[in-house]
Write a protein that holds these residues in place. Structure first.
Motif, PDB file in Angstrom:
ATOM      1  N   LEU A  51     -15.926  -6.671   7.918  1.00  0.00           N
ATOM      2  CA  LEU A  51     -15.116  -7.865   7.639  1.00  0.00           C
ATOM      3  C   LEU A  51     -14.392  -7.738   6.298  1.00  0.00           C
ATOM      4  O   LEU A  51     -13.241  -8.177   6.170  1.00  0.00           O
ATOM      5  N   SER A  52     -15.045  -7.141   5.309  1.00  0.00           N
ATOM      6  CA  SER A  52     -14.395  -6.991   4.006  1.00  0.00           C
ATOM      7  C   SER A  52     -13.185  -6.062   4.106  1.00  0.00           C
ATOM      8  O   SER A  52     -12.145  -6.322   3.481  1.00  0.00           O
ATOM      9  N   LEU A  53     -13.294  -4.986   4.897  1.00  0.00           N
ATOM     10  CA  LEU A  53     -12.161  -4.083   5.085  1.00  0.00           C
ATOM     11  C   LEU A  53     -11.013  -4.795   5.798  1.00  0.00           C
ATOM     12  O   LEU A  53      -9.840  -4.627   5.428  1.00  0.00           O
ATOM     13  N   ILE A  54     -11.335  -5.571   6.814  1.00  0.00           N
ATOM     14  CA  ILE A  54     -10.293  -6.294   7.554  1.00  0.00           C
ATOM     15  C   ILE A  54      -9.600  -7.322   6.663  1.00  0.00           C
ATOM     16  O   ILE A  54      -8.363  -7.396   6.606  1.00  0.00           O
ATOM     17  N   ILE A  55     -10.410  -8.123   5.959  1.00  0.00           N
ATOM     18  CA  ILE A  55      -9.840  -9.163   5.097  1.00  0.00           C
ATOM     19  C   ILE A  55      -9.000  -8.540   3.987  1.00  0.00           C
ATOM     20  O   ILE A  55      -7.966  -9.075   3.582  1.00  0.00           O
ATOM     21  N   GLU A  56      -9.425  -7.405   3.489  1.00  0.00           N
ATOM     22  CA  GLU A  56      -8.701  -6.705   2.422  1.00  0.00           C
ATOM     23  C   GLU A  56      -7.369  -6.162   2.908  1.00  0.00           C
ATOM     24  O   GLU A  56      -6.365  -6.180   2.185  1.00  0.00           O
ATOM     25  N   ALA A  57      -7.332  -5.683   4.166  1.00  0.00           N
ATOM     26  CA  ALA A  57      -6.140  -5.000   4.669  1.00  0.00           C
ATOM     27  C   ALA A  57      -5.126  -5.923   5.323  1.00  0.00           C
ATOM     28  O   ALA A  57      -3.921  -5.643   5.297  1.00  0.00           O
ATOM     29  N   ILE A  58      -5.584  -7.020   5.932  1.00  0.00           N
ATOM     30  CA  ILE A  58      -4.691  -7.881   6.717  1.00  0.00           C
ATOM     31  C   ILE A  58      -3.468  -8.369   5.935  1.00  0.00           C
ATOM     32  O   ILE A  58      -2.331  -8.318   6.441  1.00  0.00           O
ATOM     33  N   PRO A  59      -3.618  -8.868   4.689  1.00  0.00           N
ATOM     34  CA  PRO A  59      -2.413  -9.336   3.982  1.00  0.00           C
ATOM     35  C   PRO A  59      -1.358  -8.251   3.817  1.00  0.00           C
ATOM     36  O   PRO A  59      -0.155  -8.518   3.957  1.00  0.00           O
ATOM     37  N   PHE A  60      -1.788  -7.029   3.528  1.00  0.00           N
ATOM     38  CA  PHE A  60      -0.828  -5.940   3.338  1.00  0.00           C
ATOM     39  C   PHE A  60      -0.202  -5.517   4.662  1.00  0.00           C
ATOM     40  O   PHE A  60       0.973  -5.143   4.707  1.00  0.00           O
ATOM     41  N   VAL A  61      -0.974  -5.574   5.748  1.00  0.00           N
ATOM     42  CA  VAL A  61      -0.410  -5.273   7.063  1.00  0.00           C
ATOM     43  C   VAL A  61       0.637  -6.319   7.437  1.00  0.00           C
ATOM     44  O   VAL A  61       1.698  -5.995   7.988  1.00  0.00           O
ATOM     45  N   LEU A  62       0.361  -7.593   7.136  1.00  0.00           N
ATOM     46  CA  LEU A  62       1.333  -8.657   7.415  1.00  0.00           C
ATOM     47  C   LEU A  62       2.632  -8.422   6.652  1.00  0.00           C
ATOM     48  O   LEU A  62       3.726  -8.563   7.213  1.00  0.00           O
ATOM     49  N   ILE A  63       2.516  -8.085   5.377  1.00  0.00           N
ATOM     50  CA  ILE A  63       3.720  -7.789   4.591  1.00  0.00           C
ATOM     51  C   ILE A  63       4.455  -6.594   5.189  1.00  0.00           C
ATOM     52  O   ILE A  63       5.685  -6.589   5.315  1.00  0.00           O
ATOM     53  N   VAL A 101       8.036   2.842  -6.551  1.00  0.00           N
ATOM     54  CA  VAL A 101       8.326   1.506  -7.086  1.00  0.00           C
ATOM     55  C   VAL A 101       8.118   0.419  -6.037  1.00  0.00           C
ATOM     56  O   VAL A 101       8.452  -0.735  -6.253  1.00  0.00           O
ATOM     57  N   PHE A 102       7.544   0.795  -4.894  1.00  0.00           N
ATOM     58  CA  PHE A 102       7.401  -0.136  -3.776  1.00  0.00           C
ATOM     59  C   PHE A 102       5.929  -0.485  -3.594  1.00  0.00           C
ATOM     60  O   PHE A 102       5.152   0.338  -3.124  1.00  0.00           O
ATOM     61  N   PRO A 103       5.495  -1.699  -3.986  1.00  0.00           N
ATOM     62  CA  PRO A 103       4.076  -2.069  -3.839  1.00  0.00           C
ATOM     63  C   PRO A 103       3.682  -2.149  -2.364  1.00  0.00           C
ATOM     64  O   PRO A 103       4.189  -2.976  -1.612  1.00  0.00           O
ATOM     65  N   CYS A 107      -2.391   0.845   4.562  1.00  0.00           N
ATOM     66  CA  CYS A 107      -2.351   0.295   5.925  1.00  0.00           C
ATOM     67  C   CYS A 107      -0.990  -0.346   6.210  1.00  0.00           C
ATOM     68  O   CYS A 107      -0.391  -0.121   7.254  1.00  0.00           O
ATOM     69  N   GLY A 108      -0.508  -1.150   5.276  1.00  0.00           N
ATOM     70  CA  GLY A 108       0.746  -1.855   5.492  1.00  0.00           C
ATOM     71  C   GLY A 108       1.965  -0.957   5.505  1.00  0.00           C
ATOM     72  O   GLY A 108       3.012  -1.339   6.039  1.00  0.00           O
ATOM     73  N   ILE A 109       1.857   0.253   4.935  1.00  0.00           N
ATOM     74  CA  ILE A 109       3.024   1.113   4.846  1.00  0.00           C
ATOM     75  C   ILE A 109       3.272   1.885   6.139  1.00  0.00           C
ATOM     76  O   ILE A 109       4.384   2.364   6.378  1.00  0.00           O
ATOM     77  N   LEU A 131       3.343   8.566   1.136  1.00  0.00           N
ATOM     78  CA  LEU A 131       2.335   9.057   0.206  1.00  0.00           C
ATOM     79  C   LEU A 131       2.387   8.376  -1.152  1.00  0.00           C
ATOM     80  O   LEU A 131       1.355   8.074  -1.754  1.00  0.00           O
ATOM     81  N   THR A 132       3.585   8.137  -1.667  1.00  0.00           N
ATOM     82  CA  THR A 132       3.689   7.579  -3.017  1.00  0.00           C
ATOM     83  C   THR A 132       3.589   6.054  -3.033  1.00  0.00           C
ATOM     84  O   THR A 132       3.164   5.487  -4.046  1.00  0.00           O
ATOM     85  N   GLY A 133       3.962   5.398  -1.917  1.00  0.00           N
ATOM     86  CA  GLY A 133       3.927   3.938  -1.878  1.00  0.00           C
ATOM     87  C   GLY A 133       2.577   3.345  -2.248  1.00  0.00           C
ATOM     88  O   GLY A 133       2.474   2.502  -3.146  1.00  0.00           O
ATOM     89  N   PRO A 134       1.486   3.775  -1.591  1.00  0.00           N
ATOM     90  CA  PRO A 134       0.172   3.208  -1.933  1.00  0.00           C
ATOM     91  C   PRO A 134      -0.451   3.814  -3.188  1.00  0.00           C
ATOM     92  O   PRO A 134      -1.443   3.291  -3.687  1.00  0.00           O
ATOM     93  N   LEU A 135       0.102   4.912  -3.690  1.00  0.00           N
ATOM     94  CA  LEU A 135      -0.565   5.680  -4.738  1.00  0.00           C
ATOM     95  C   LEU A 135      -0.103   5.346  -6.145  1.00  0.00           C
ATOM     96  O   LEU A 135      -0.933   5.138  -7.050  1.00  0.00           O
ATOM     97  N   ILE A 136       1.210   5.287  -6.372  1.00  0.00           N
ATOM     98  CA  ILE A 136       1.682   5.172  -7.760  1.00  0.00           C
ATOM     99  C   ILE A 136       2.656   4.022  -7.945  1.00  0.00           C
ATOM    100  O   ILE A 136       3.526   4.069  -8.798  1.00  0.00           O
ATOM    101  N   ASN A 137       2.517   2.983  -7.117  1.00  0.00           N
ATOM    102  CA  ASN A 137       3.363   1.817  -7.343  1.00  0.00           C
ATOM    103  C   ASN A 137       2.855   1.059  -8.576  1.00  0.00           C
ATOM    104  O   ASN A 137       1.731   1.292  -9.047  1.00  0.00           O
ATOM    105  N   PRO A 138       3.657   0.164  -9.140  1.00  0.00           N
ATOM    106  CA  PRO A 138       3.287  -0.493 -10.402  1.00  0.00           C
ATOM    107  C   PRO A 138       1.945  -1.208 -10.384  1.00  0.00           C
ATOM    108  O   PRO A 138       1.205  -1.179 -11.373  1.00  0.00           O
ATOM    109  N   ILE A 139       1.598  -1.861  -9.266  1.00  0.00           N
ATOM    110  CA  ILE A 139       0.329  -2.591  -9.193  1.00  0.00           C
ATOM    111  C   ILE A 139      -0.854  -1.627  -9.297  1.00  0.00           C
ATOM    112  O   ILE A 139      -1.841  -1.886  -9.993  1.00  0.00           O
ATOM    113  N   VAL A 140      -0.778  -0.508  -8.599  1.00  0.00           N
ATOM    114  CA  VAL A 140      -1.858   0.475  -8.611  1.00  0.00           C
ATOM    115  C   VAL A 140      -2.032   1.075 -10.006  1.00  0.00           C
ATOM    116  O   VAL A 140      -3.165   1.237 -10.492  1.00  0.00           O
ATOM    117  N   ILE A 141      -0.926   1.426 -10.654  1.00  0.00           N
ATOM    118  CA  ILE A 141      -1.012   2.017 -11.990  1.00  0.00           C
ATOM    119  C   ILE A 141      -1.600   1.023 -12.988  1.00  0.00           C
ATOM    120  O   ILE A 141      -2.423   1.387 -13.837  1.00  0.00           O
TER     121      ILE A 141
END
Length: 337
Positions: A51-63, A101-103, A107-109, A131-141
């Motif tokens: 459930l924690s994985l689903i709840i964590e991923a769903i908002p990003f999948v929706l976006i 530069v794309f947060p 999963c959502g990407i 590869l770079t979207g989930p890795l080095i976007n501003p939020i992650v850094i």
């Protein structure tokens, strides 16, 4: 026909599972409580992780599916031809820079990349973005900077080494795969209409975007659920000590941390805090590999990619990411001595 039947069976199974859960939650509280008392603790742990994985991923999948819907309706093949450089190396660089530069979550990407590639974006540019979207976007850094006690070094290494690794992986993919490697065309999934052309009102386009986003969500959601369950099962029933048996030396420790990143399937916006907790057990090189490898590829992300791209391509991509990240992090360690 076989693909439609397979999707229908998955949809029916998901609906039946939802109805069963709703029944126990809403109409059978006593049965649910008595069942919980006899269930083993390991099953409860599996349920919590799932459930924690689903709840964590769903908002990003929706976006992600909303952006994918916008791409499907408002971005035409002519736009792609104008925006994407014809030169392979410039296209790869552009894909990696846009992803940087794309947060986005890993999963959502996936639905975004599927739409882009189906619209005509070269596969190598799409992989750079993936590869770079989930890795080095501003939020992650920023989260990495905070997780390591406001230390810019680990955040800078994650950004720099990760970007170089993404470039190398995209270059490798461009040398061996010419076609888009999609299992099926996106138009074949939801109809061949293209509402982005012709005399169509803005409201009709907006409606079409919503329809495509909903279709995309249910299509990708099935595989997200499957991937999250497999990841939760592995975390619950596979002993972590088995991985630590191979943790002797720099290379062994790096391999262990990459294995943990793959099976834990953490969200890239929060994995830095988990990685920082391993700093006392593993050398910085192994922690860096954990931070780079996980956002690029993990267990639930692999299952989602298998639903979109051909299996051979996904496994070669997985192997390429593993080798390149391992070599890059070890090399940085040797150079830094």
């Amino acid at each position: 026909m076989t693909f439609r039947l397979y999707n229908t069976l998955l949809d029916v199974t998901a609906i039946l599972a939802f109805v069963l859960v709703a029944y126990f939650v809403m109409y059978s509280q006593r049965v649910g409580e008595s069942t919980l008392m006899i269930l083993p603790d390991s099953f409860k742990q599996l349920n919590t992780i799932f459930l924690s994985l689903i709840i964590e991923a769903i908002p990003f999948v929706l976006i992600g599916v909303l952006i994918a819907g916008c791409i499907q309706i408002f971005v035409t093949e002519e736009h792609v031809k104008r925006w994407i450089p014809e030169n392979k190396y410039r296209a790869i660089m552009m894909g990696c820079l846009v992803g940087a530069v794309f947060p986005a979550c890993e999963c959502g990407i996936v639905p975004i990349v599927r739409r882009l590639v189906a619209k005509g974006v070269p596969l190598h540019a799409g992989i750079g973005f993936l590869l770079t979207g989930p890795l080095i976007n501003p939020i992650v850094i920023l989260s990495t900077f905070m997780a390591f006690g406001n230390d810019i070094r680990m955040a800078g290494l994650r950004m720099g080494v990760g970007f170089i690794a993404a470039l190398l992986i995209s270059l490798f993919i461009s040398s061996f795969f010419r076609s888009n490697q999609l299992k099926h065309t996106v138009s074949g999934l939801y109809g061949s209409e293209n509402t982005s052309t012709g005399d169509v009102s803005f409201m009709d386009k907006l409606k079409g975007m919503c329809v495509h986003s909903i279709d995309e969500f249910f299509d990708m959601g099935k595989y997200l659920i499957i991937g999250a369950f497999v990841a939760a099962f592995v975390q619950t029933y596979v002993q972590a000590q088995l991985l630590f048996l191979f943790g002797e030396g720099m290379m062994g420790a790096t391999g262990v941390m990459m294995g943990l990143a793959f099976f834990l399937s953490l969200c890239s916006e929060a994995d830095a805090f988990i990685g920082a907790s391993f700093s006392s057990l593993f050398p910085p090189t192994a922690v860096l590999a954990f931070l780079i490898y996980g956002p690029m590829i993990d267990l639930k992300n692999t299952i989602m990619l298998l639903s979109v791209f051909k299996s051979k391509f996904v496994f070669i991509l997985l192997l390429t990411i593993t080798v390149v990240v391992f070599v890059c992090t070890i090399t940085i360690s040797l150079v830094g001595r």
